[in-house]
Design a protein around this motif. Structure first.
Motif, PDB file in Angstrom:
ATOM      1  N   TYR A  65      45.452  47.770  49.606  1.00 23.04           N
ATOM      2  CA  TYR A  65      46.804  47.526  49.113  1.00 23.04           C
ATOM      3  C   TYR A  65      46.721  47.169  47.639  1.00 23.04           C
ATOM      4  O   TYR A  65      45.777  46.514  47.198  1.00 23.04           O
ATOM      5  N   SER A  66      47.679  47.636  46.870  1.00 15.88           N
ATOM      6  CA  SER A  66      47.731  47.288  45.456  1.00 15.88           C
ATOM      7  C   SER A  66      49.182  47.079  45.038  1.00 15.88           C
ATOM      8  O   SER A  66      50.049  47.875  45.368  1.00 15.88           O
ATOM      9  N   SER A  67      49.426  45.986  44.331  1.00 18.47           N
ATOM     10  CA  SER A  67      50.765  45.712  43.808  1.00 18.47           C
ATOM     11  C   SER A  67      50.860  46.075  42.332  1.00 18.47           C
ATOM     12  O   SER A  67      51.910  45.916  41.713  1.00 18.47           O
ATOM     13  N   ARG A  68      49.749  46.568  41.774  1.00 18.37           N
ATOM     14  CA  ARG A  68      49.692  46.840  40.345  1.00 18.37           C
ATOM     15  C   ARG A  68      49.690  48.345  40.061  1.00 18.37           C
ATOM     16  O   ARG A  68      48.824  49.063  40.524  1.00 18.37           O
ATOM     17  N   ARG A  69      50.692  48.778  39.281  1.00 17.16           N
ATOM     18  CA  ARG A  69      50.726  50.159  38.805  1.00 17.16           C
ATOM     19  C   ARG A  69      50.165  50.223  37.381  1.00 17.16           C
ATOM     20  O   ARG A  69      50.062  49.212  36.695  1.00 17.16           O
ATOM     21  N   ARG A  88      42.613  40.771  37.764  1.00 17.43           N
ATOM     22  CA  ARG A  88      41.520  40.922  38.726  1.00 17.43           C
ATOM     23  C   ARG A  88      40.518  39.776  38.629  1.00 17.43           C
ATOM     24  O   ARG A  88      39.982  39.311  39.633  1.00 17.43           O
ATOM     25  N   ILE A  94      44.835  44.748  33.554  1.00 16.58           N
ATOM     26  CA  ILE A  94      44.380  44.507  34.920  1.00 16.58           C
ATOM     27  C   ILE A  94      43.148  43.613  34.931  1.00 16.58           C
ATOM     28  O   ILE A  94      42.869  42.931  35.927  1.00 16.58           O
ATOM     29  N   TYR A 119      43.814  51.256  42.380  1.00 17.91           N
ATOM     30  CA  TYR A 119      42.984  50.896  43.525  1.00 17.91           C
ATOM     31  C   TYR A 119      41.516  50.867  43.113  1.00 17.91           C
ATOM     32  O   TYR A 119      41.087  51.647  42.266  1.00 17.91           O
ATOM     33  N   THR A 136      36.851  50.688  39.724  1.00 17.35           N
ATOM     34  CA  THR A 136      37.695  51.798  40.167  1.00 17.35           C
ATOM     35  C   THR A 136      37.017  53.116  39.815  1.00 17.35           C
ATOM     36  O   THR A 136      36.112  53.159  38.974  1.00 17.35           O
ATOM     37  N   TRP A 180      34.237  44.307  40.677  1.00 14.48           N
ATOM     38  CA  TRP A 180      35.370  45.155  41.095  1.00 14.48           C
ATOM     39  C   TRP A 180      35.370  46.377  40.201  1.00 14.48           C
ATOM     40  O   TRP A 180      35.272  46.281  38.983  1.00 14.48           O
ATOM     41  N   ASP A 216      39.933  48.314  48.274  1.00  8.88           N
ATOM     42  CA  ASP A 216      41.332  47.906  48.226  1.00  8.88           C
ATOM     43  C   ASP A 216      42.155  48.759  49.186  1.00  8.88           C
ATOM     44  O   ASP A 216      42.101  49.991  49.123  1.00  8.88           O
ATOM     45  N   TYR A 254      49.423  53.618  41.390  1.00  7.30           N
ATOM     46  CA  TYR A 254      48.880  52.291  41.653  1.00  7.30           C
ATOM     47  C   TYR A 254      47.395  52.274  41.295  1.00  7.30           C
ATOM     48  O   TYR A 254      46.727  53.312  41.293  1.00  7.30           O
TER      49      TYR A 254
END
Length: 205
Positions: free
Chosen positions: A108-112, A181, A177, A89, A54, A52, A106, A87
């Motif tokens: 959708y992400s719930s993590r800022r 993750r 994170i 992603y 970013t 994973w 991704d 957020y």
């Protein structure tokens, strides 16, 4: 030499104290799962690699403080991110036995991003294991800027550009994170066809 290192360290901190943003490198979490060695003679070896990652991100800063205690450490720089924090992603690359299988972005992400970002400035001496453990216990995103690794001569404006706008010489020491993750990937790996087949073969023993 000592004086140069001290001046360079102080100059980088002064640049960050005045900065309204900072470029940060991408985040990575990798999980590898292989057929257990004890079964390698019975079944064909299978290695599943999930990465994973970013893109690099420029974070807006609302406030920056120098050398203020955070828990059991005194970071070089403590940055407060501007609200709302973005957020996080990324995308997930899956490889089976070295061959590319799938890339999932991704949606959708719930993590800022956490509100607080710590920065450690390195000229010659890096972060030792004791400080690393304390940073991990604090569980805040911590960025190291290794000025000593860049080498060569640079103007003050060039240094400011490197510190604020570039990602060269920067690495993540810790990020909360990562744990989230890794747990997510471990759960998803359990549903991968290759893993399911291996589990079925184990059940038949």
């Amino acid at each position: 030499q000592w004086r140069r290192e001290t001046l360079l360290h102080s100059e980088v901190k002064a640049i960050l104290e005045q900065a309204s943003q900072i470029a940060t490198p991408g985040l990575e979490v990798e999980v590898i799962r292989s057929t257990s060695d004890e079964f390698s003679e019975e079944w064909e070896d299978c290695t599943l690699r999930v990465l994973w990652i970013t893109a690099s991100t420029t974070l807006s800063l609302a406030k920056t403080q120098l050398e203020r205690r955070q828990g059991s450490i005194v970071p070089d720089v403590i940055c407060t991110l501007s609200e709302p924090q973005p957020y996080i992603y990324g995308g997930t690359e899956i490889r089976l036995d070295g061959d590319f299988e799938e890339l999932i972005e991704d949606t959708y992400s719930s993590r800022r991003w956490p509100q607080t970002l710590l920065v450690e400035v390195t000229v010659t001496h890096g972060i030792d294991q004791v400080k690393l453990r304390r940073i991990q216990e604090l569980d805040l995103p911590t960025l190291e800027i290794d000025i000593g690794s860049l080498g060569g001569r640079v103007t003050r404006e060039g240094l400011r550009n490197l510190v604020v706008n570039e990602i060269i010489g920067k690495r993540w020491v810790h990020h909360p994170i990562w744990r989230f993750r890794r747990q997510l990937i471990e759960l998803e790996l359990g549903q991968h066809p290759a893993v399911r087949r291996f589990q079925e073969q184990l059940a038949e023993l």
